[in-house]
Design a protein around this motif. Structure first.
Motif, PDB file in Angstrom:
ATOM      1  N   LYS A 198       0.675  -1.164   0.166  1.00 62.46           N
ATOM      2  CA  LYS A 198       0.062   0.075  -0.022  1.00 62.46           C
ATOM      3  C   LYS A 198       0.943   1.378  -0.124  1.00 62.46           C
ATOM      4  N   TYR A 199       0.682   2.100  -1.044  1.00 60.39           N
ATOM      5  CA  TYR A 199       1.649   3.175  -1.198  1.00 60.39           C
ATOM      6  C   TYR A 199       1.146   4.345  -0.766  1.00 60.39           C
ATOM      7  N   ALA A 200       1.882   5.372  -0.317  1.00 61.24           N
ATOM      8  CA  ALA A 200       1.634   6.613   0.178  1.00 61.24           C
ATOM      9  C   ALA A 200       1.151   7.456  -1.045  1.00 61.24           C
ATOM     10  N   SER A 201       0.067   7.190  -1.594  1.00 59.19           N
ATOM     11  CA  SER A 201      -0.332   7.922  -2.664  1.00 59.19           C
ATOM     12  C   SER A 201      -1.168   9.034  -2.747  1.00 59.19           C
ATOM     13  N   ALA A 202      -1.093   9.794  -3.827  1.00 60.56           N
ATOM     14  CA  ALA A 202      -1.982  11.160  -3.736  1.00 60.56           C
ATOM     15  C   ALA A 202      -3.417  10.589  -4.377  1.00 60.56           C
ATOM     16  N   TYR A 203      -3.584   9.540  -4.930  1.00 59.75           N
ATOM     17  CA  TYR A 203      -4.698   9.080  -5.498  1.00 59.75           C
ATOM     18  C   TYR A 203      -5.826   8.732  -4.356  1.00 59.75           C
ATOM     19  N   TYR A 204      -5.419   8.820  -3.263  1.00 56.87           N
ATOM     20  CA  TYR A 204      -6.573   8.631  -1.965  1.00 56.87           C
ATOM     21  C   TYR A 204      -7.478   9.798  -1.694  1.00 56.87           C
ATOM     22  N   GLY A 205      -7.101  10.813  -2.132  1.00 53.20           N
ATOM     23  CA  GLY A 205      -7.972  12.022  -1.780  1.00 53.20           C
ATOM     24  C   GLY A 205      -9.418  12.015  -1.537  1.00 53.20           C
ATOM     25  N   PRO A 206     -10.057  11.383  -2.486  1.00 50.25           N
ATOM     26  CA  PRO A 206     -11.605  11.492  -2.372  1.00 50.25           C
ATOM     27  C   PRO A 206     -12.116  10.318  -1.538  1.00 50.25           C
ATOM     28  N   PHE A 207     -11.345   9.289  -1.280  1.00 51.52           N
ATOM     29  CA  PHE A 207     -11.505   8.356  -0.225  1.00 51.52           C
ATOM     30  C   PHE A 207     -11.640   8.913   1.309  1.00 51.52           C
ATOM     31  N   ARG A 208     -10.812   9.898   1.377  1.00 54.29           N
ATOM     32  CA  ARG A 208     -10.743  10.543   2.598  1.00 54.29           C
ATOM     33  C   ARG A 208     -11.938  11.371   2.858  1.00 54.29           C
ATOM     34  N   ASP A 209     -12.761  11.909   1.704  1.00 54.39           N
ATOM     35  CA  ASP A 209     -13.962  12.578   1.987  1.00 54.39           C
ATOM     36  C   ASP A 209     -14.922  11.270   2.244  1.00 54.39           C
ATOM     37  N   ALA A 210     -14.987  10.291   1.473  1.00 55.94           N
ATOM     38  CA  ALA A 210     -16.126   9.271   1.806  1.00 55.94           C
ATOM     39  C   ALA A 210     -15.848   8.699   3.478  1.00 55.94           C
ATOM     40  N   ALA A 211     -14.669   8.508   3.660  1.00 56.11           N
ATOM     41  CA  ALA A 211     -14.266   7.763   5.181  1.00 56.11           C
ATOM     42  C   ALA A 211     -14.059   8.694   6.103  1.00 56.11           C
ATOM     43  N   GLU A 212     -14.028  10.072   5.681  1.00 55.70           N
ATOM     44  CA  GLU A 212     -13.777  11.261   6.878  1.00 55.70           C
ATOM     45  C   GLU A 212     -12.591  10.764   7.648  1.00 55.70           C
ATOM     46  N   SER A 213     -11.606  10.361   6.876  1.00 57.32           N
ATOM     47  CA  SER A 213     -10.248  10.039   7.616  1.00 57.32           C
ATOM     48  C   SER A 213      -9.005  10.934   7.235  1.00 57.32           C
ATOM     49  N   THR A 214      -9.146  11.763   6.748  1.00 60.56           N
ATOM     50  CA  THR A 214      -7.983  12.911   6.503  1.00 60.56           C
ATOM     51  C   THR A 214      -7.180  13.024   7.883  1.00 60.56           C
ATOM     52  N   PRO A 215      -5.647  12.753   7.944  1.00 60.44           N
ATOM     53  CA  PRO A 215      -5.187  13.206   9.110  1.00 60.44           C
ATOM     54  C   PRO A 215      -5.178  14.517   9.528  1.00 60.44           C
TER      55      PRO A 215
END
Length: 327
Positions: A198-215
């Motif tokens: 699992k890479y530290a990817s910029a492609y995860y941005g929208p997921f953090r909206d969905a999961a409300e998990s932005t650091p």
């Protein structure tokens, strides 16, 4: 040599092309991610992911039935709790949202395979995937204390009915810890699908909206992999398999098809690819602007993951793809 050899002969008709097709995508290859939230009759569309919703448990059950009817064999559940804390209580509590959703889905659609994402970032007040050093704002997660939380989370998910445990936090030793915990709790037959690369990817941005998990501070680069590395992915996969992983995952998929290929060639376990939120959002945005043919682009992309070596594909396109494939 030409003119004796004419490869176009085998491209003349659609049926002939199907007969000689090397890679075939089917709904059985797909896994559909779902986001569970508290409440009833909740269906809140994710702003950055058109067509993807945060759903209450009753709506999750409806989606699970629809997914099963389309021939998609599995879902993966993510949870957004009412409250968050430093102990990630919502991840491992018996009344956690993923636990409720898993139990409800298994009661309604017992043959559907339910995967539980086993991570902590949605449940911690700081948005990181485990314990932090007091006062440390770098996001450097304490590895070994976090394993204790993952043990409790995996057991509670299995007790709730999850068929597969999918640890995604990239903690060292998390597969071994979870395997031992599941075995000790009587779940020795519950498989582990490890997010091994699992890479530290910029492609995860929208997921953090969905999961409300932005650091809330820092980033996840001290535990997720550097995008420039490929040999490290093989090492991570080898370690996870040695620790008891039954399947391994590469995340993201689109920019990491070389990694999918290398892992498939190097291992003899099923390999999953996660077609992540940013990949989905880009296609949706282009399709909504009539810049691309969404159906053709989605099916071509999903087929490319399978051609690269993926046995399973986690994708937000799963329902649409299943509809298109059944025409």
């Amino acid at each position: 040599m030409f003119p004796t050899h004419r490869p176009r002969r085998l491209r003349n008709t659609d049926l002939l092309r199907q007969m000689v097709r090397e890679t075939t995508l089917t709904p059985k290859d797909l896994i559909y991610p779902l986001f569970a939230v508290p409440g009833n009759s909740v269906a809140q569309e994710v702003r950055s992911m058109p067509g993807v919703y945060q759903l209450s448990v009753d709506k999750i059950v409806d989606e699970a039935k629809a997914v099963y009817d389309l021939g998609i064999p599995s879902i993966i559940l993510f949870g957004i709790p009412d409250t968050k804390d430093n102990e990630a209580t919502g991840a491992w509590h018996d009344c956690g949202i993923v636990q409720k959703a898993a139990s409800a889905v298994k009661a309604a659609v017992p043959d559907l395979v339910v995967i539980a994402d086993t991570c902590l970032c949605e449940y911690t007040s700081h948005g990181h995937c485990g314990y932090l050093e007091v006062g440390d704002l770098s996001g450097r997660v304490l590895n070994d204390p976090t394993l204790e939380l993952l043990k409790k989370t995996a057991i509670s998910q299995a007790q709730a009915g999850a068929d597969i445990i999918a640890p995604s936090g990239m903690m060292d030793g998390f597969v071994m810890t979870i395997r031992e915990a599941l075995d000790g709790a009587g779940f020795e037959n519950t498989p582990i699908l490890s997010y091994a690369a699992k890479y530290a990817s910029a492609y995860y941005g929208p997921f953090r909206d969905a999961a409300e998990s932005t650091p809330q501070f820092g980033d996840r680069r001290t535990y997720q992999m550097d995008p420039g590395n490929s040999r490290e992915a093989l090492k991570e996969v080898e370690l996870d398999i040695a620790e008891g992983a039954d399947m391994v995952m590469v995340k993201p998929a689109l920019s990491y098809m070389d990694i999918i290929w290398r892992i498939k060639q190097a291992t003899n376990v099923p390999v999953a690819a996660y077609n992540v939120s940013g990949e989905y959002a880009m296609v949706k945005a282009a399709a909504l602007n009539d810049w691309i043919d969404e159906e053709r682009v989605v099916l071509e992309t999903l087929t490319s993951f399978k051609r690269a070596g993926a046995d399973l594909i986690l994708t937000y396109h799963a329902k649409d793809a299943a509809h298109w494939l059944q025409r």
